[in-house]
Scaffold this active site. Structure first.
Site, short mmCIF file in Angstrom:
data_model
loop_
_atom_site.label_atom_id
_atom_site.label_comp_id
_atom_site.label_asym_id
_atom_site.label_seq_id
_atom_site.Cartn_x
_atom_site.Cartn_y
_atom_site.Cartn_z
N CYS A 111 0.81 -1.23 0.00
CA CYS A 111 0.00 0.00 0.00
C CYS A 111 0.84 1.28 0.00
O CYS A 111 0.30 2.38 -0.17
CB CYS A 111 -0.97 0.01 1.18
SG CYS A 111 -2.20 -1.30 1.08
N HIS A 253 -3.02 7.79 1.92
CA HIS A 253 -3.41 6.50 1.34
C HIS A 253 -4.77 6.11 1.92
O HIS A 253 -4.98 6.20 3.13
CB HIS A 253 -2.35 5.45 1.69
CG HIS A 253 -2.84 4.05 1.59
ND1 HIS A 253 -3.42 3.56 0.44
CD2 HIS A 253 -2.87 3.02 2.49
CE1 HIS A 253 -3.78 2.31 0.63
NE2 HIS A 253 -3.46 1.96 1.87
N ASN A 283 -9.98 0.31 -0.43
CA ASN A 283 -8.52 0.42 -0.35
C ASN A 283 -7.91 -0.23 -1.59
O ASN A 283 -7.92 -1.45 -1.73
CB ASN A 283 -8.04 -0.29 0.93
CG ASN A 283 -6.52 -0.25 1.09
OD1 ASN A 283 -5.79 0.03 0.14
ND2 ASN A 283 -6.05 -0.53 2.29
N1 COA Z 1 -17.83 -7.87 9.52
C1 COA Z 1 -18.26 -8.13 10.76
N2 COA Z 1 -17.43 -8.45 11.77
C2 COA Z 1 -16.11 -8.49 11.51
C3 COA Z 1 -15.58 -8.22 10.21
C4 COA Z 1 -16.50 -7.91 9.21
N3 COA Z 1 -16.13 -7.64 7.94
N4 COA Z 1 -14.25 -8.34 10.26
C5 COA Z 1 -13.92 -8.66 11.53
N5 COA Z 1 -15.05 -8.77 12.28
C6 COA Z 1 -15.19 -9.09 13.67
C7 COA Z 1 -14.02 -9.87 14.23
O1 COA Z 1 -14.15 -11.25 13.93
C8 COA Z 1 -14.10 -9.57 15.69
O2 COA Z 1 -15.10 -10.37 16.27
P1 COA Z 1 -14.93 -10.94 17.77
O3 COA Z 1 -14.86 -9.73 18.65
O4 COA Z 1 -16.15 -11.76 17.94
O5 COA Z 1 -13.64 -11.72 17.75
C9 COA Z 1 -14.61 -8.14 15.72
O6 COA Z 1 -15.20 -7.89 14.44
C10 COA Z 1 -13.49 -7.16 15.94
O7 COA Z 1 -12.43 -7.54 15.10
P2 COA Z 1 -11.15 -6.67 14.96
O8 COA Z 1 -10.28 -7.19 13.87
O9 COA Z 1 -10.54 -6.50 16.31
O10 COA Z 1 -11.86 -5.33 14.48
P3 COA Z 1 -11.28 -3.90 14.37
O11 COA Z 1 -12.12 -2.96 15.12
O12 COA Z 1 -9.81 -3.89 14.60
O13 COA Z 1 -11.56 -3.60 12.84
C11 COA Z 1 -10.32 -3.63 10.81
C12 COA Z 1 -11.01 -4.44 11.85
C13 COA Z 1 -9.65 -4.55 9.78
C14 COA Z 1 -11.34 -2.75 10.10
C15 COA Z 1 -9.26 -2.74 11.51
O14 COA Z 1 -8.41 -3.52 12.29
C16 COA Z 1 -8.45 -1.97 10.56
O15 COA Z 1 -8.92 -1.01 9.99
N6 COA Z 1 -7.18 -2.33 10.40
C17 COA Z 1 -6.30 -1.73 9.44
C18 COA Z 1 -6.54 -2.41 8.15
C19 COA Z 1 -6.06 -1.65 7.00
O16 COA Z 1 -6.56 -0.61 6.70
N7 COA Z 1 -5.06 -2.18 6.36
C20 COA Z 1 -4.49 -1.63 5.25
C21 COA Z 1 -3.29 -0.91 5.66
S1 COA Z 1 -2.45 -0.45 4.25
#
Ligand code: COA
Length: 345
Positions: A111, A253, A283
């Site tokens: 990214c 980004h 993204n």
């Molecule tokens: N829909 C519903 N629930 C989801 C889900 C989805 N698409 N994806 C994950 N979950 C669930 C998880 O399983 C977890 O459930 P649990 O509490 O029962 O275990 C819960 O939501 C929280 O998961 P978590 O991964 O801790 O969520 P989060 O608040 O961290 O959000 C992201 C997840 C991926 C959106 C977040 O971590 C994020 O934005 N990360 C950066 C990712 C990114 O932008 N990467 C690119 C960088 S270049």
């Protein structure tokens, strides 16, 4: 000192709009969850048969048209999703643009690819090895995400954004400022495709079909992304001899809306200064800053004379930032009309 000056901008997005409702039809997710955690309402994925090189060629063609030139001395393609593992995608893109014979290579910084690709273009020009460069960020992440992985399938998307740069003076509008780039390979496992590379093949270990998909440890990535984007942005300002009060628009980004907001807040920027299109585009990894520059230029979100702060973060881990005063350019974009996207979502 010769600077690399932006003189053209283009973007190409797939026709197919994938809404959150469509994903919720086969994944355990919801429009509400996706919007609240990522800010994404819809994204574009390619139809079968359309590759990264196809999107890159179209975006490149549009950027050349925007610059009003038919030729450049080099093509750089930043991508995580090349048409083939070998050879690179750039030579074929160059030939499809009628530019057989010129320098052409790929850059992979996931990214952060757009900024690493930009650095490569700036280097070619500063060293006197090219008078002009077409730099394209292009991705088809829909080809590497696991359709069953709700943690990545809702976030990543396809598209291409391109800039044409030519040799010029550092004080000209469009001159790319000092680029701050960094990496931490100790955290390579946070964003990866486990199989298909020499490490897995050489180990002799059989890979499962799922190991060929893109994997991300989202929560850990989030923390590093906010820290690294903010700190590299501050360093890029310092290297350019600027302060945050010199910045008109923040062009991060498009990882997700929460990351952009958290970085903007850390930098002390006003919400209205942050440019975004993640809601409709998702993204698009190495393509995201290029697509955002093109769309924001076309929509009037960024205007000639405004000083921009660009920052990105991605697998590697990698990160980077730079500044530039946006030049007078007309963006050329091939994309489904916004009205069609609004109607679909
Ligand atoms: N829909 C519903 N629930 C989801 C889900 C989805 N698409 N994806 C994950 N979950 C669930 C998880 O399983 C977890 O459930 P649990 O509490 O029962 O275990 C819960 O939501 C929280 O998961 P978590 O991964 O801790 O969520 P989060 O608040 O961290 O959000 C992201 C997840 C991926 C959106 C977040 O971590 C994020 O934005 N990360 C950066 C990712 C990114 O932008 N990467 C690119 C960088 S270049």
């Amino acid at each position: 000192m010769t600077a690399a000056v932006v003189v053209g901008v283009g973007a190409s997005l797939p026709q197919r709009v994938v809404t959150n409702a469509e994903l919720a039809g086969y994944l355990d997710t919801s429009d509400e969850w996706i919007r609240s955690r990522t800010g994404i309402g819809a994204r574009r994925w390619v139809d079968p048969g359309v590759s990264t090189g196809d999107l890159a060629t179209r975006a490149g063609e549009l950027a050349l048209r925007s610059a009003g030139v038919g030729r450049v001395d080099a093509v750089v393609v930043a991508t995580t999703t090349p048409d083939r593992l070998c050879p690179a995608t750039a030579p074929e893109v160059a030939t499809r643009l009628g530019l057989t014979g010129i320098s052409a290579h790929d850059v992979n910084a996931v990214c952060t690819g757009f900024l690493y690709g930009l650095s490569s273009a700036v280097g070619l020009i500063a060293a006197g090895n090219a008078e002009s460069v077409l730099m394209i960020g292009a991705e088809t992440f829909s080809t590497i995400i696991d359709p069953k992985d709700r943690g990545t399938a809702v976030i990543f998307a396809d598209g291409a954004g391109a800039l044409v740069l030519r040799a010029g003076a550092p004080d000209e509008p469009g001159a790319v400022g000092p680029l701050v780039l960094g990496s931490d390979g100790g955290l390579a496992d946070l964003i990866q495709i486990p199989a298909g590379g020499s490490r897995q093949r050489s180990s002799g270990a059989a890979a499962e079909p799922e190991d060929y998909y893109f994997r991300m440890r989202g929560r850990e990535v989030y923390r590093h992304a906010v820290e690294r984007m903010a700190s590299s942005a501050m360093q890029a300002l310092g290297r350019a001899g600027l302060t945050m009060s010199d910045i008109d628009k923040f062009v991060p980004h498009q990882a997700n809306a929460r990351i952009s907001a958290a970085v903007g807040e850390r930098l002390g920027l006003q919400e209205r200064q942050t440019v975004s299109n993640v809601e409709c585009v998702g993204n698009t990894a190495a393509a995201s800053i290029g697509i955002l520059l093109a769309e924001a230029t076309a929509a009037g979100g960024i205007r000639a004379g405004q000083r921009l702060l660009l920052t990105a973060f991605g697998g590697g881990l990698t990160w980077g930032a730079t500044t530039l005063v946006w030049p007078e350019v007309t963006a050329h974009i091939a994309a489904p009309p916004r009205a069609a996207i609004a109607a679909a979502s």
